[in-house]
Design a protein around this motif. Structure first.
Motif, PDB file in Angstrom:
ATOM      1  N   GLY A 177      -2.616  60.014 -39.891  1.00  0.00           N
ATOM      2  CA  GLY A 177      -2.548  60.825 -41.367  1.00  0.00           C
ATOM      3  C   GLY A 177      -1.522  61.141 -41.626  1.00  0.00           C
ATOM      4  N   ILE A 178      -0.616  61.699 -40.674  1.00  0.00           N
ATOM      5  CA  ILE A 178       0.758  62.305 -40.668  1.00  0.00           C
ATOM      6  C   ILE A 178       1.689  61.079 -40.792  1.00  0.00           C
ATOM      7  CG2 ILE A 178       2.608  63.177 -39.514  1.00  0.00           C
ATOM      8  CD1 ILE A 178       0.730  65.108 -38.125  1.00  0.00           C
ATOM      9  N   LEU A 179       1.734  60.012 -40.158  1.00  0.00           N
ATOM     10  CA  LEU A 179       2.472  58.930 -40.415  1.00  0.00           C
ATOM     11  C   LEU A 179       2.299  58.333 -41.533  1.00  0.00           C
ATOM     12  CD1 LEU A 179       2.319  57.319 -36.543  1.00  0.00           C
ATOM     13  CD2 LEU A 179       4.268  58.711 -37.561  1.00  0.00           C
ATOM     14  N   ALA A 180       1.086  58.139 -42.060  1.00  0.00           N
ATOM     15  CA  ALA A 180       0.738  57.646 -43.278  1.00  0.00           C
ATOM     16  C   ALA A 180       1.598  58.330 -44.472  1.00  0.00           C
ATOM     17  CB  ALA A 180      -0.642  57.558 -43.500  1.00  0.00           C
ATOM     18  N   LEU A 181       1.469  59.606 -44.235  1.00  0.00           N
ATOM     19  CA  LEU A 181       2.202  60.440 -45.329  1.00  0.00           C
ATOM     20  C   LEU A 181       3.780  60.323 -45.289  1.00  0.00           C
ATOM     21  CD1 LEU A 181       1.655  62.727 -47.694  1.00  0.00           C
ATOM     22  CD2 LEU A 181       1.791  64.163 -45.876  1.00  0.00           C
ATOM     23  N   VAL A 182       4.151  60.281 -44.110  1.00  0.00           N
ATOM     24  CA  VAL A 182       5.572  60.141 -43.764  1.00  0.00           C
ATOM     25  C   VAL A 182       6.039  58.885 -44.528  1.00  0.00           C
ATOM     26  CG1 VAL A 182       7.454  59.887 -42.233  1.00  0.00           C
ATOM     27  CG2 VAL A 182       5.544  61.598 -42.001  1.00  0.00           C
ATOM     28  N   ALA A 183       5.379  57.854 -44.158  1.00  0.00           N
ATOM     29  CA  ALA A 183       5.658  56.369 -44.706  1.00  0.00           C
ATOM     30  C   ALA A 183       5.764  56.275 -46.211  1.00  0.00           C
ATOM     31  CB  ALA A 183       4.746  55.527 -44.244  1.00  0.00           C
ATOM     32  N   TRP A 184       4.804  57.153 -46.871  1.00  0.00           N
ATOM     33  CA  TRP A 184       4.623  57.022 -48.505  1.00  0.00           C
ATOM     34  C   TRP A 184       5.741  57.893 -48.875  1.00  0.00           C
ATOM     35  CZ3 TRP A 184       2.595  54.973 -52.333  1.00  0.00           C
ATOM     36  CH2 TRP A 184       2.356  55.747 -53.569  1.00  0.00           C
ATOM     37  N   ASN A 185       6.210  58.984 -48.402  1.00  0.00           N
ATOM     38  CA  ASN A 185       7.383  59.584 -48.772  1.00  0.00           C
ATOM     39  C   ASN A 185       8.746  59.146 -48.444  1.00  0.00           C
ATOM     40  OD1 ASN A 185       5.847  61.716 -49.483  1.00  0.00           O
ATOM     41  ND2 ASN A 185       5.842  62.929 -47.508  1.00  0.00           N
ATOM     42  N   MET A 186       8.887  58.088 -47.638  1.00  0.00           N
ATOM     43  CA  MET A 186       9.977  57.343 -47.252  1.00  0.00           C
ATOM     44  C   MET A 186      10.237  56.139 -48.407  1.00  0.00           C
ATOM     45  SD  MET A 186       9.893  56.645 -43.315  1.00  0.00           S
ATOM     46  CE  MET A 186      11.433  55.592 -43.140  1.00  0.00           C
ATOM     47  N   ILE A 187       9.157  55.829 -49.056  1.00  0.00           N
ATOM     48  CA  ILE A 187       9.398  54.698 -50.042  1.00  0.00           C
ATOM     49  C   ILE A 187      10.188  55.167 -51.237  1.00  0.00           C
ATOM     50  CG2 ILE A 187       8.267  53.423 -51.664  1.00  0.00           C
ATOM     51  CD1 ILE A 187       5.756  53.220 -49.603  1.00  0.00           C
ATOM     52  N   GLU A 188      11.179  54.668 -51.599  1.00  0.00           N
ATOM     53  CA  GLU A 188      11.997  54.928 -52.790  1.00  0.00           C
ATOM     54  C   GLU A 188      11.300  54.243 -53.949  1.00  0.00           C
ATOM     55  OE1 GLU A 188      16.012  53.838 -52.198  1.00  0.00           O
ATOM     56  OE2 GLU A 188      16.312  55.319 -50.463  1.00  0.00           O
ATOM     57  N   LYS A 189      10.391  54.918 -54.589  1.00  0.00           N
ATOM     58  CA  LYS A 189       9.356  54.298 -55.417  1.00  0.00           C
ATOM     59  C   LYS A 189      10.400  54.063 -56.824  1.00  0.00           C
ATOM     60  CE  LYS A 189       5.846  57.107 -53.869  1.00  0.00           C
ATOM     61  NZ  LYS A 189       6.855  57.837 -52.783  1.00  0.00           N
ATOM     62  N   LYS A 190      11.262  54.881 -57.082  1.00  0.00           N
ATOM     63  CA  LYS A 190      11.933  54.491 -58.441  1.00  0.00           C
ATOM     64  C   LYS A 190      12.815  53.333 -58.063  1.00  0.00           C
ATOM     65  CE  LYS A 190      12.477  59.335 -60.000  1.00  0.00           C
ATOM     66  NZ  LYS A 190      13.205  60.263 -60.293  1.00  0.00           N
ATOM     67  N   GLU A 191      13.499  53.215 -57.014  1.00  0.00           N
ATOM     68  CA  GLU A 191      14.222  51.778 -56.983  1.00  0.00           C
ATOM     69  C   GLU A 191      13.373  50.675 -56.669  1.00  0.00           C
ATOM     70  OE1 GLU A 191      17.448  52.138 -56.482  1.00  0.00           O
ATOM     71  OE2 GLU A 191      17.367  54.179 -56.972  1.00  0.00           O
ATOM     72  N   ILE A 192      12.249  50.597 -56.337  1.00  0.00           N
ATOM     73  CA  ILE A 192      11.355  49.599 -56.031  1.00  0.00           C
ATOM     74  C   ILE A 192      10.943  49.201 -57.565  1.00  0.00           C
ATOM     75  CG2 ILE A 192       8.773  48.784 -55.545  1.00  0.00           C
ATOM     76  CD1 ILE A 192       9.194  50.255 -53.092  1.00  0.00           C
ATOM     77  N   SER A 193      10.817  50.088 -58.653  1.00  0.00           N
ATOM     78  CA  SER A 193      10.381  49.706 -59.749  1.00  0.00           C
ATOM     79  C   SER A 193      11.473  49.152 -60.722  1.00  0.00           C
ATOM     80  CB  SER A 193       9.999  51.120 -60.729  1.00  0.00           C
ATOM     81  OG  SER A 193      11.169  51.960 -60.475  1.00  0.00           O
TER      82      SER A 193
END
Length: 240
Positions: A177-193
């Motif tokens: 769960g911790i790693l999943a949350l960290v991975a989600w927070n690492m994603i630069e969502k604005k850049e992907i969009s």
């Protein structure tokens, strides 16, 4: 139950960060998840059930047996591990730079990793390297510099010497769960969009899928190879 425990861990971390940002949310979540799994006898794997008991003492340093035959046999693997370890460590450093605004020193990173990998086998250890998951977790937990890595090592040693049996009770689902949350927070969502070009999106998607279903290094390699192929084809098309 593993999925429920992982989701509960994520919920606890999110709630604590929103309610008390200065509290160690990751540590509290792991402790609560471990207590819940132990008290309720949940059928989930823990560090102890998956990997066995954690030793509570350090092994005495000793030189491994070195022969020419063994050196020749291990040399290809050693070179591969050194290259892959260097790549992953420098990638981790770049990610940390983006998250903290600092600038890493590549040579210092690689020299330190080399020294660590020379010393570790003397204690029966295996090859070590910097990883994106641990680095990002460290930064998200509030780390600001290399001292956090030193404290990380000191805390692990302290926990091993004092609380090894308790660490064996930590559920793997909580760590997931911790790693999943960290991975989600690492994603630069604005850049992907903002990504619209199909070559970039293709490289992103292939790297993502191979990393998820295979391995990080294989994902990076697949992304690099695909990027080279696409660039080569685009240049030939434009040239023609």
């Amino acid at each position: 139950w593993a999925a429920v425990l992982a989701a509960a861990t994520i919920a606890i971390i999110t709630a604590i960060r929103a309610w008390k940002p200065l509290w160690p949310a990751l540590l509290i979540a792991v402790v609560l998840a471990s207590l819940a799994a132990w008290a309720l006898h949940l059928p989930v794997e823990t560090i102890g059930t998956r990997f066995g008991s954690i030793p509570s003492t350090l092994p005495f340093p000793a030189m491994p047996a070195v022969t020419m035959e063994r050196l020749v046999a291990l040399l290809p693997s050693a070179i591969s591990l050194a290259i892959l370890g260097a790549i992953e460590s420098l990638l981790s450093a770049v990610v940390a730079d983006g998250m903290t605004g600092r600038k890493h020193r590549s040579n210092a990173e690689l020299v330190a990793q080399g020294v660590a990998n020379i010393a570790t086998p003397l204690f029966g250890g295996i090859t070590v390297t910097g990883t994106i998951a641990r680095t990002a977790t460290n930064v998200k937990a509030g780390a600001h510099g290399p001292v956090s890595g030193m404290l990380h090592a000191a805390y692990i040693l302290l926990f091993m010497l004092v609380a090894a049996p308790l660490m064996s009770l930590i559920p793997l689902a909580a760590l997931a769960g911790i790693l999943a949350l960290v991975a989600w927070n690492m994603i630069e969502k604005k850049e992907i969009s903002k990504l619209q070009a199909w070559p970039t999106l293709s490289v992103l998607l292939v790297t993502f899928l191979v990393t998820i279903f295979r391995d990080l290094i294989e994902g990076i390699a697949a992304g690099i190879i695909l990027s080279i192929i696409i660039n080569f084809l685009l240049r030939r098309t434009r040239g023609g």
